[in-house]
Write a protein that holds these residues in place. Structure first.
Motif, PDB file in Angstrom:
ATOM      1  N   ASN A   1       0.859  -1.092   0.231  1.00 54.59           N
ATOM      2  CA  ASN A   1      -0.066   0.027  -0.031  1.00 54.59           C
ATOM      3  C   ASN A   1       0.888   1.174   0.018  1.00 54.59           C
TER       4      ASN A   1
ATOM      5  N   PHE B   1     -10.701  -2.802   6.056  1.00 56.15           N
ATOM      6  CA  PHE B   1     -10.638  -1.678   5.200  1.00 56.15           C
ATOM      7  C   PHE B   1      -9.994  -0.623   6.122  1.00 56.15           C
ATOM      8  N   LYS B   2     -10.182  -0.551   7.484  1.00 55.57           N
ATOM      9  CA  LYS B   2      -9.513   0.280   8.382  1.00 55.57           C
ATOM     10  C   LYS B   2      -7.727   0.242   8.414  1.00 55.57           C
TER      11      LYS B   2
ATOM     12  N   GLN C   1      -6.271  -0.736   5.860  1.00 59.49           N
ATOM     13  CA  GLN C   1      -5.818  -0.320   4.503  1.00 59.49           C
ATOM     14  C   GLN C   1      -5.768   1.268   4.708  1.00 59.49           C
ATOM     15  N   MET C   2      -6.923   1.914   4.975  1.00 63.50           N
ATOM     16  CA  MET C   2      -7.246   3.328   5.398  1.00 63.50           C
ATOM     17  C   MET C   2      -6.076   3.802   5.942  1.00 63.50           C
ATOM     18  N   ASP C   3      -5.354   3.304   7.033  1.00 63.78           N
ATOM     19  CA  ASP C   3      -4.625   3.777   7.897  1.00 63.78           C
ATOM     20  C   ASP C   3      -3.189   4.127   7.155  1.00 63.78           C
TER      21      ASP C   3
ATOM     22  N   LEU D   1      -3.348   6.830   4.669  1.00 59.45           N
ATOM     23  CA  LEU D   1      -3.169   8.084   5.369  1.00 59.45           C
ATOM     24  C   LEU D   1      -2.017   8.232   6.056  1.00 59.45           C
TER      25      LEU D   1
ATOM     26  N   PHE E   1     -10.364   8.593  -1.923  1.00 61.89           N
ATOM     27  CA  PHE E   1     -10.409   7.446  -1.822  1.00 61.89           C
ATOM     28  C   PHE E   1     -11.489   6.804  -2.854  1.00 61.89           C
TER      29      PHE E   1
ATOM     30  N   LEU F   1     -14.122   4.324   5.373  1.00 59.47           N
ATOM     31  CA  LEU F   1     -13.354   5.621   4.539  1.00 59.47           C
ATOM     32  C   LEU F   1     -13.817   7.078   4.936  1.00 59.47           C
TER      33      LEU F   1
ATOM     34  N   SER G   1     -12.122   9.186   7.450  1.00 55.57           N
ATOM     35  CA  SER G   1     -10.762   9.860   7.042  1.00 55.57           C
ATOM     36  C   SER G   1     -10.749  11.310   6.947  1.00 55.57           C
TER      37      SER G   1
ATOM     38  N   VAL H   1     -14.680  10.518  -0.818  1.00 57.15           N
ATOM     39  CA  VAL H   1     -14.873   9.022  -1.277  1.00 57.15           C
ATOM     40  C   VAL H   1     -15.725   8.880  -2.335  1.00 57.15           C
TER      41      VAL H   1
END
Length: 374
Positions: free
Chosen positions: A94, A135-136, A138-140, A143, A150, A168, A171, A175
């Protein structure tokens, strides 16, 4: 161009601008020898960054305003199941993909979209807490990097897409959410209009369709999403990033259930002239984020940019090496080729496949619904 001076995705769409998306990475990189078919995981962002960087640059030169991170199927559960990646973590992929996308985007006026896709966990457990945790994570990762917005992509159950959007949206970044569904609806039969309503209520700023079916079919599905939003009194920007292959069968399961998938799709390839028609149809439907997914190459993205050049006010750098509607053929030594240097010739052409014994359509794998149940 420093990212802090670049206008954001919603600023551009709110102004009515056409945003040209990029093309397909996974299938193109598989053909080039950097992705393993079947697994379709994006470890090339770490193992072969030059290959990913080059493809992104081709899309940018062709006119793309958005460079997506090459993070398809980059959830930890998918990487573990594939068994193809044993010494590289999802976080490493990522973060490397974000760096590559930003490097290329900074070479032009492009934005970086951090992308997440469907998870094996959803189909295995349907556990909201577990799926949202993936998903969180990946989001982290995203970020930590300099992404602009996103995109949730390649999700065929609206419930899972809603969960992704809800995560998402926390964040604070815009999105977009695109489903890989047909006009018949998602895999549970939820109609496109209702899918769009659920996504917007979850917080999606942009909704639409990506992959699985051909451009005009995807535009038709986005129109159904638009109708659903209008009936519900909701508003959102619309986007479409379809498959770069003809799928007249318009089957429920998409191109993965066609007999030619994935190693004999070339005979179904969309021409640049097909893309001109698609771009115009999408624009006329009110869609302002127009790009491509699997099968879309740089010349397809250029065709979008050329078709909508008047609306955008400029041509992409790649058009320096392309005569519009075949104009450069005027210089050809053969008169019958020179005669093809005009728009009406290419618009009316019915391309031959060169395969006398092949059908124009195939029969999708028998009874897709029963296959999914089993």
């Amino acid at each position: 161009m420093a990212s802090k001076t670049r206008r954001g995705i919603l600023e551009r769409l709110d102004a009515g601008e056409v945003v040209v998306g990029d093309g397909g990475y996974v299938m193109q990189l598989e053909r080039r020898g950097y992705v393993k078919a079947g697994h379709w995981t994006p470890e090339a962002a770490v193992e072969h960054p030059d290959a990913v960087r080059q493809l992104a640059r081709e899309f940018l030169r062709a006119g793309a305003n958005v460079i997506q991170t090459f993070t398809f199927y980059c959830s930890e559960d998918k990487l573990e199941i594939s068994g193809n990646v044993t010494n590289i973590t999802g976080a490493q992929i990522n973060e490397a993909a974000c760096d590559l996308a930003r490097e290329v985007a900074n070479e032009g006026d492009a934005l970086v979209a951090g992308c997440v896709s469907k998870t094996p966990c959803y189909m295995n457990s349907h556990n909201e807490t577990e799926v949202k945790a993936i998903f969180k994570k990946q989001m982290d990762d995203f970020l930590k990097k300099d992404i602009d917005f996103f995109i949730v992509e390649f999700v065929d159950h609206v419930e899972e897409a809603v969960w992704a959007v809800e995560v998402l949206k926390a964040s604070g970044k815009p999105v977009g959410a695109t489903l890989c569904i047909s006009p018949h609806g998602d895999m549970n039969g939820v109609p496109p209009g209702e899918c769009a309503v659920r996504l917007v209520k979850a917080g999606a700023d942009i909704v639409g369709i990506n992959c699985h079916l051909d451009p005009l079919t995807c535009v038709r599905t986005v129109k159904l999403m638009k109708e659903g939003l209008e009936k519900a009194g909701l508003k959102a920007h619309l986007m479409v990033q379809p498959l770069g292959f003809h799928t007249p069968e318009c089957n429920f399961g998409g191109y993965t259930s066609l007999l030619e998938y994935p190693f004999a799709m070339e005979t179904r390839a969309i021409t640049r002239w097909d893309i001109h028609k698609y771009a115009r149809e999408a624009y006329n439907a009110g869609i302002r984020y127009i790009g491509g997914c699997c099968g879309f190459e740089a010349y397809h993205i250029r065709a979008i940019a050329e078709e909508l050049a008047a609306e955008r006010g400029f041509l992409p750098p790649a058009s320096e090496k392309h005569g519009l509607w075949g104009a450069a053929l005027e210089m050809h030594t053969k008169p019958w080729v020179r005669a093809r240097s005009r728009r009406d010739y290419w618009e009316s052409l019915l391309p031959a496949s060169g395969r006398p014994k092949c059908p124009s359509m195939s029969t999708p794998a028998a009874d897709y619904d029963k296959k999914m149940e089993s």
